[in-house]
Each structure stands twice: as C-alpha cells, then as structure tokens.
Write a protein that holds these residues in place. Structure first.
Motif, PDB file in Angstrom:
ATOM      1  N   ALA A 442       0.824  -1.213   0.000  1.00 22.69           N
ATOM      2  CA  ALA A 442       0.000   0.000   0.000  1.00 22.69           C
ATOM      3  C   ALA A 442       0.856   1.260   0.000  1.00 22.69           C
ATOM      4  CB  ALA A 442      -0.926  -0.005   1.210  1.00 22.69           C
ATOM      5  N   GLU A 600      -7.025  -9.264   4.125  1.00 20.73           N
ATOM      6  CA  GLU A 600      -7.616  -7.975   3.780  1.00 20.73           C
ATOM      7  C   GLU A 600      -6.551  -6.907   3.568  1.00 20.73           C
ATOM      8  OE1 GLU A 600     -10.353  -6.993   6.852  1.00 20.73           O
ATOM      9  OE2 GLU A 600     -11.811  -8.561   6.326  1.00 20.73           O
ATOM     10  N   ILE A 601      -5.500  -6.948   4.382  1.00 21.77           N
ATOM     11  CA  ILE A 601      -4.418  -5.975   4.242  1.00 21.77           C
ATOM     12  C   ILE A 601      -3.703  -6.165   2.912  1.00 21.77           C
ATOM     13  CG2 ILE A 601      -2.159  -5.289   5.163  1.00 21.77           C
ATOM     14  CD1 ILE A 601      -3.205  -6.121   7.945  1.00 21.77           C
ATOM     15  N   ILE A 613      -6.366   1.373   4.241  1.00 17.19           N
ATOM     16  CA  ILE A 613      -6.105   0.000   4.680  1.00 17.19           C
ATOM     17  C   ILE A 613      -5.884  -0.043   6.189  1.00 17.19           C
ATOM     18  CG2 ILE A 613      -4.444  -1.901   4.503  1.00 17.19           C
ATOM     19  CD1 ILE A 613      -4.136  -1.194   1.558  1.00 17.19           C
TER      20      ILE A 613
END
Length: 689
Positions: A442, A600-601, A613
C-alpha cells in the motif's frame, strides 16, 4: 519465432507511445483530455509492463543464481530495454490530464507511472544518472580492506582529507554542476592480494564478534576509507541530477518526490512525531547499553554520560546492536532463545523449514504456494556455480511464478528468515489479480511490515513451544522473557533512530545543497542516535557513502515506518485471534480470524491509499501508522530498564565540544566554534526532551 513475436510487439507498443511524446512541453502540460485514449493506454500498459517485468526479473534471477558474464550481459540488455520502456511510458502518462478520468483507479495508475520516475530528464542526463548510480554501486561492492595487523595502523596519524582521486578541495562542488564525463575514471585499487576482506561476511563478522577495540576501530575506519572518498563527488553530481528530475516532474526537490509515495501532505511532521514517541524507550535502552560498554571498555573509551563511539555497537553503521547481546544480557544465567540445536537434533532440512513456513500461513486460511514455487526456487546453495546468497522473495510478474532465493542452513535465524520470505510470497499471491501497477504494498513500508509482523509470531517462546522446538522447564520464565525482549530491542528499538535519520539527512542534502555533507551526517547521528565517530572525520571522508542504500538511490524511511507498522499489524492480528496477556507472547498460528485480517491488508495491494487500509485493519480506530503497539510490546522490558537505570545521573546522553570537534567543519576558528556550539545545543535539547 516466439522471441521474434515478442520483440515485434514491444516495438509496436514503443511506436504507439512515441506518437504522443512529441515534445517535453506537451507531456509537461498534461493537456490531453481524451479519456478513452487514456483508458486504452492503461490497458496496453498493463499487458506490456507485465511482460517487461517478467523478462527483466527473469534475467536478474538467472544472473544472481548463476553469476556468469553471459548472464550479466543478458540482464543488462533487458534492463536497458526496460529503461527505454519506462521513459516512453512516462511521457505518454504525463501527457494526460488525469483529473478528467472518471475512474479513480485509472487516475491512480497514471499517477503511479509519473510519480516516482526520473524520465523527465533529457536523454543524456537520464543516462548519466543511471550510469552514476551503477558506478557508485560498483565501487561500493568492490571495496576491500587488509586484515587487521597486516599493515602498521595508527588512527591518530594526520591524514589528507581527500583521496588522490580528487586533489582540489573545491573540485567536488564544481563537478556537481557539470556533466558526468568530467569525472576522472575509477580504477581498481592495487592493494596486496591479501587485502581481500569484504563487508560481508568478513568485516561484518569482526564487528559482530571481536571485542578488541583497536581491531574494531581498524575495520570500521578502513571500510570507510575504501568507500566514501571515492563516492563523494559522484554522489554530489547525482544530487544535482535527481533534483533536476524532480523539479521537471513537478516536485520541489528529489526528497519531495520520494515522500510523495506516502500520500501524506504532513508526512515529515508525522514521522517526527513517531520518532518522539519511541525516543523515551530508546533512551532507556541506550543508557543501559552504555553502562555495560563502560564496564567492558572503560571510561577512556566510553564516557559515562556521553554518546557511544560507533565502532563498539557490533555493526558497521551502529544500526543493529544484537551482536553485543553477550555484553548486555539481562540474566546471563538464563538462556537466550536459540532452537538451532533442537532443529538439528530433530533432523530438520531446508525443505522441511520451507514446508513448515508454508503451513504456518495455510493454518490461518491463507493460500498455499503454487507448484512453480517448488520447481523454480533456490532454497539451498547450489554446488559448482557462483550465486548471490542474500535471502529474497521474487514475483516474476506473470501471476504464476513466485520464488525464493536463500542459501538456507539449519539454524533458527534461517527458520525465521524463511517465514519472513514466505510472507512476501503470500503478499504476492494475495494481490496477484490486481493490475501490474497495483501489485505492490500500500506504501513502500507495507511489504516489510507485513512480513515482519508474521515473524513476530514465529520468533517467540509460545510458538516455538507449540511447534515442539523449545522446552522451558528449568529456567525462570520471567528471566527468559527479559532476555528475549532484550534481543528484540537490540534489533528493533536500537534500529529506529538510525532508520529515521538516514533520510532526514538525505532530504536535507536535496533541500539545502551538498556543503558539509559529512558533518551534517554526524550531527544527525549524534542528535538522534547518540553516536559519535571513534576518530576525527572530515568532509572528504563522506561517511554516508558507507551505507549502500544511500549511494544506490534507495529510500530508507520505509524501514523506519515498516518497523513501527509491523507491531501495529501484529497487535491487530493478536486482538482478533483472542490473545490476552503480554503482546510479545502472542502467537497467531492457526487463527483463521488473524488470517482474514492479514488477507484484507494484502489483497488490495497499492490500489488503495495506506490510510484506508490501516483504517480498515484497526476497525476505524485510526488511519495512521502509530508506534503505540511497539511501545506496548516492549513495556515489560522498559519497566525493567527503568529499574536498572534508576541510579544513572542522565537518561540519554550529553555532548561536549570534544564530541562535536570530531566532525565539525574546520574552515575557520570562529565559524567552526559557532557550528560546534550549535551542534552541542541541538544535542542537549534532544537529551532534555
């Protein structure tokens, strides 16, 4: 035939890009408002960039796993083609007015193409900066020193501040604004054939294990003599070109361009706040370690209320202190955690270690590695060929082929490393369906943070007991726990000020210019780390050049953030897994809830800002990286350190004129005195805070 078709496709796509790269003015303005054309470009880019990434990465893999001149040439050919592709892609992407795109993901992809590239430079300067970086790497990697004692050595002998390569004290400042061809060519040293000690493994091993101060000083200084002076002027020219590229791309300077990846307008203030939050813990650790070093080396080497000389901390850059654990272990009568002997007793092999790591992640509901992983990876050192053994995980960009390169040995350190690298593979698998531009963390800190968060669960006592590798029946659990936390603090907490100051220094060079680069480096090391050079340093030494990330153009603040973020992620995994008690005793093995949060991350890759996030991960509690979890993890150790330091007159360090005189500029008595006083004042402020 297939190779011919691939080349033809690349040439067609290059032609497609070149049609829109008619002039610098055109792509700088970003006035193309044809959204259908922009979307078509992104589709073409995704396909072609994935193919280019595969070819480059495969050529690099072949070289590092079989180091031959032929493989090196093939790798350089692919890298040259990739560089051309990057420049053409940048020019096309920069031509569009991305604000006209209705698709936010399309806008984000265009931004990613433009944001970090140096392709705004003219062709000659773009080639020049690439050549500079390549040559600095070559000089660094070829640095060798003589064994200790082979030559007479006296660090107090007066020395010339510049090497023979640069005779003129002012030549570097002049060359920083001139093209690369004005440099004198670099030639290999004609040292004795016995002078073949390199940083890894010989020099690093001496710094880690020797307790002879004169030997530590010798290797510390000798390695810097073989790097900094040869790199200094090249680095100065690199700064000029990097700034020109950043300004042409729309940033204030190269540091501003590096920080853009974090999508935080108050980024510098944010990281400063994080540093201030961990500083009290660091000072407690520093104070305790300094007292132990005084006991070992005496007050003539380490002042009882002052900074610590850099060569005594077990590492070339004083960034990781775990090698001096034997000097600072809280309870020497209790064991330090090392299950190597038990692994050997149980007949572990490298393959079993990787199978164990895969099972750790699948136990949480994450994906097994594909068959291509087992066929393509290099898990042990191969016989009969030269390889690069540094552990690393590889994504070959085709959504199928993922590999690890590691010369695995049956040790606990390699067991932890195996889980770490397998976490990177898991990250690749989770975001594999994203477009090529989003197949990344991210922000630049996320990949390391996720991998380290997973290994926090592996390298702890409950997990090692759970998998049958550690039995703690005859020793006090509290003492064993404090020894474990001290080991972790020497690796993690001691690292944070260094990881913070490297890019503070680099950003200051980009902003304020290349004057007094070395003294500014040591001023920051003194202020943030409490570390001084063991001998006098001069501007010609260019000690920042002894750190590979600086001369190889790799940002460093991501490691500071990753170290903080790993504890924040780990705490969330522990929370959803139902853990209670000390954070350092948490094990998320077999927790499907922890696996769901981790998935999910990872799945979003870089398609979303990191703040989104983090907000999702923390269930809305915060959208920022926070060191609170790290502080909680080490809270039991901090309480113990406060007791140990209760009789210390100073928690932290104070600086005097002699400390600063080791590195302050010597251009005139009044100016040097003023500068020294300023450095002392800054250091004292840091100590009092």
């Amino acid at each position: 035939m297939d190779a011919f078709k691939g080349t033809a496709v690349r040439l067609v796509f290059f032609a497609f890009l070149t049609r829109y790269a008619l002039s610098q003015e055109y792509f700088r303005m970003g006035v193309n408002t044809n959204t259908a054309e922009a979307s078509q470009f992104l589709r073409e880019y995704d396909r072609e960039a994935s193919g280019m990434c595969y070819r480059v990465t495969m050529s690099q893999w072949k070289f590092v796993t079989n180091i031959t001149e032929y493989n090196r040439r093939r790798m350089l050919e692919e890298l040259a083609l990739s560089s051309k592709f990057e420049r053409l892609s940048w020019r096309k992407a920069a031509a569009y007015d991305s604000s006209r795109l209705s698709d936010p993901q399309g806008r984000r992809q265009l931004m990613k193409i433009v944001q970090a590239s140096r392709a705004a430079l003219p062709d000659d300067k773009y080639s020049e900066i690439q050549q500079l970086i390549s040559e600095m790497k070559e000089i660094y990697n070829s640095a060798k020193i003589c064994p200790y004692g082979q030559k007479p050595y006296d660090p107090h002998i007066p020395r010339i501040p510049y090497s023979n390569e640069y005779q003129d004290m002012n030549q570097g400042y002049q060359l920083a604004n001139q093209p690369y061809q004005h440099y004198q060519p670099y030639t290999e040293s004609t040292e004795s054939t016995y002078c073949d000690m390199q940083l890894d493994p010989e020099i690093s091993r001496i710094l880690a294990h020797s307790r002879i101060e004169s030997e530590l000083l010798y290797v510390w200084k000798s390695f810097r003599d073989q790097t900094g002076p040869k790199l200094r002027n090249r680095f100065m020219r690199y700064v000029t070109l990097a700034n020109q590229a950043a300004v042409a791309t729309g940033y204030r300077d190269a540091g501003d361009q590096m920080r853009a990846a974090y999508e935080d307008p108050s980024f510098r203030a944010s990281v400063e706040e994080m540093y201030n939050q961990i500083q009290p813990l660091y000072k407690q650790l520093f104070t305790y370690v300094r007292r132990k070093l005084v006991q070992r080396y005496g007050v003539t080497s380490v002042r009882s209320d002052g900074p610590i000389p850099a060569h005594l901390l077990g590492n070339m850059w004083a960034q990781n202190w775990k090698s001096i654990m034997d000097l600072v272990m809280p309870f020497p009568q209790s064991p330090n955690v090392d299950v190597t002997a038990e692994m050997l007793r149980q007949g572990f092999t490298p393959l079993r270690m990787f199978q164990m790591a895969e099972e750790f992640y699948t136990s949480m509901g994450l994906k097994p590695v594909p068959p291509e992983f087992w066929r393509g990876s290099m898990l042990v050192r191969p016989a009969q060929r030269s390889v690069q053994c540094t552990a690393s995980a590889w994504d070959l960009c085709n959504r199928i082929d993922y590999r690890i390169k590691q010369c695995t040995e049956v040790t606990m350190q390699d067991l932890v490393s195996t889980h770490h690298e397998m976490a990177h593979i898991q990250y690749y698998l989770q975001y594999s369906e994203q477009p090529q531009l989003f197949r990344d963390g991210a922000n630049p800190a996320f990949h390391e943070a996720v991998a380290n968060a997973a290994t926090l669960s592996v390298y702890n006592l409950p997990h090692l007991q759970r998998v049958g590798l550690y039995q703690n029946k005859s020793h006090d659990p509290y003492e064993v726990g404090m020894n474990f936390l001290m080991t972790m603090a020497l690796e993690k907490v001691a690292y944070l000020p260094f990881a913070f100051m490297v890019d503070q220094w680099r950003w200051s060079i980009f902003e304020d210019g290349v004057q007094n680069m070395n003294s500014r480096w040591w001023q920051m090391k003194l202020r943030y780390q409490g570390v001084t050079p063991p001998v006098a340093r001069h501007e010609g030494d260019f000690d920042p050049g002894s750190k590979y990330h600086i001369i190889s153009d790799q940002e460093y603040i991501k490691y500071f953030l990753a170290t903080i973020l790993e504890f924040q992620i780990f705490e969330q995994l522990c929370s959803v897994s139902g853990h209670t008690g000390h954070l350092y005793e948490c094990d998320v093995y077999r927790s499907r809830d922890a696996g769901r949060v981790l998935s999910e991350i990872m799945q979003a890759g870089s398609s979303k800002p990191a703040s989104e996030i983090i907000k999702s991960m923390t269930r809305g509690k915060t959208n920022r990286i926070s060191p609170e979890a790290l502080v909680r993890y080490f809270r039991p150790l901090e309480l113990w350190l406060r007791v140990q330091n209760r009789d210390e007159p100073l928690i932290g360090w104070s600086s005097n004129y002699h400390d600063v005189a080791l590195f302050a500029p010597q251009r005139g008595s009044s100016q040097a005195l003023t500068t020294s006083c300023l450095f002392i004042a800054l250091s004292l402020i840091c100590t009092v805070l």
